[in-house]
Design an enzyme around this catalytic site. Sequence first.
Site, PDB file in Angstrom:
ATOM      1  N   GLU A   1       7.656  15.222  16.886  1.00 17.21           N
ATOM      2  CA  GLU A   1       8.512  15.258  15.581  1.00 17.21           C
ATOM      3  C   GLU A   1       8.167  16.198  14.665  1.00 17.21           C
ATOM      4  O   GLU A   1       7.109  16.547  14.122  1.00 17.21           O
ATOM      5  CB  GLU A   1       8.028  13.666  14.833  1.00 17.21           C
TER       6      GLU A   1
ATOM      7  N   CYS B   1      12.949   9.754   9.141  1.00 15.10           N
ATOM      8  CA  CYS B   1      12.601   9.475  10.276  1.00 15.10           C
ATOM      9  C   CYS B   1      13.789   9.324  11.380  1.00 15.10           C
ATOM     10  O   CYS B   1      13.578   9.847  12.620  1.00 15.10           O
ATOM     11  CB  CYS B   1      11.943   7.865  10.291  1.00 15.10           C
TER      12      CYS B   1
ATOM     13  N   LYS C   1       0.932  -1.376  -0.131  1.00 12.87           N
ATOM     14  CA  LYS C   1      -0.009  -0.027  -0.172  1.00 12.87           C
ATOM     15  C   LYS C   1       0.929   1.039  -0.134  1.00 12.87           C
ATOM     16  O   LYS C   1       1.501   1.615   1.074  1.00 12.87           O
ATOM     17  CB  LYS C   1      -0.903   0.037   1.173  1.00 12.87           C
TER      18      LYS C   1
ATOM     19  N   GLU D   1       7.227   0.822  12.465  1.00 11.66           N
ATOM     20  CA  GLU D   1       8.631   2.064  12.434  1.00 11.66           C
ATOM     21  C   GLU D   1       7.752   3.197  12.696  1.00 11.66           C
ATOM     22  O   GLU D   1       7.368   3.791  11.512  1.00 11.66           O
ATOM     23  CB  GLU D   1       9.498   1.535  11.250  1.00 11.66           C
TER      24      GLU D   1
END
Length: 504
Positions: free
Chosen positions: A380, A282, A176, A248
């Site tokens: 973040e 990330c 996906k 993750e």
Amino acid sequence: MTQPTLPRYYLTPGFRPSSGCCQDVIDPATLEIVGQRVEVTETERTEVLTRVNAAQGLWKRTDAKTRAKLLHALANRIEAADFTETAILMSREMGKPYPEAIGEIANVAPIFRYYAEMARDDAGKIAGTTQIGSTQYARYEALGVSVHIMPFNFPILLMCWTVAASLAAGNGCIIKPAEATTLSTLEFMRVFDGLPADLVACLPGGAATGKALVDSPLTHAVAFTGSVAGGRAVAMAAAAQMKPAVIEAGGSDPMIIAASAPIDVAAAGAVTAAFHMSGQVCTSTERIYVVDAVHDAFVQAFVARTLALRIGNGLGHHEIGPLVSKAARDKVERLVADALAKGAKLACGGKVPPGLDTGWFYEPTILTDCTPEMDILHEEIFGPVVALCRVADFDAAIAAANDSPFGLGASIFTTALDEAIEASERLEAGMVWVNNPMIDNDALPFGGWKASGLGRELGRQGLDAFRRAKMVVMDHKPQIHDWWYPYPEAWFLDRSGDGGRKHV
């Protein structure tokens, strides 16, 4: 570079057109329409899942040597292909500089080779027997069909990390893609043509498609890379179905600049760690804790190197491209404004670059004098902004770096061996880098602690994530064992605690 032909939207396997609704794909540098992406329908999704399950039923019975041969052939195909248009398309979809896009694809083939041989070499374990005449061992088997929900920042590389492991373990795969990088993912999907038909499929769509794939009884494992909120949702949905999941979920990686750090090297490393791909990695460094003794010298060198970065379209000669979307830039602007309002100082950046009003550009930004009450130290950022904090010493830096709900990666620049070793032991993160941030290794586990994720990609743990163990006990000479029913009468009278066996 020539502009690529705009690809049609396809449903794979077979690259068949989908009848689902379409949305325009917008270039974040120019705001021009790149093409269209599709949201597959429920009927199409069910049909593809059925076909992949059928193909996986044959693949799991293929011997390990043959599977390895086919995965090596896939790696050969990747190495021989020209991915120029795929890389250009990736840059046009999400803004990544072209060298980073083509470099991402160049790192894919070795992953398939690594897992081809890892799965062939390691298929189980023979244990020391608990009974004479019995062979007792564990074997690994495929889970079934795995779902791979991908991020926009490394749409090809991160997909192949988990797809390679899953295929090597004997599974079929459903990808996906991220909505922002659907077209480049579909272009890359052509490399899987050499594998058995229907074994790997790509089902474009948004969050609803991802949820449907996780919930489906026709899928059996999940790999997700994305936000913490998305990771939690996927982990809970997978757990409700008793499906293993590798999550993750990103982070807010700290970097420590110790008193012994070589300032020039540390500044250069920090620029790359903080601003690589406009901070949309990330493992980007988002918080830097600088020991007081070297604080001013480091800030001066860090700012000088940051100001040398070129900003512009990823298809030009620029290190810093646009952010992926308006929402991404809005978040960056909010966090910078909050920090400045609470006393942070702007060392450089902090605005849209002059002359780049079209697109979602933002200057590489360094904030100093950051303190714990600022949101930027707890969220973040995922943009070209880094928060610097002055700390008294090494111990204070470690404590501040660990004061976070995240735990993906952490790094330190130091020339003191004791600091390097202590940092590797005391930093609360799944990965620690000493003097060389953001590096990964196909043979070592990649993943985070705390809110940054569950499970591991890469390495042996990355393979184990896509297979299940089965214990086998086999008596080659059938016999009646003393513990089988019915029990001897003496056992009921025994009070020794061993079931009377020592008396038999």
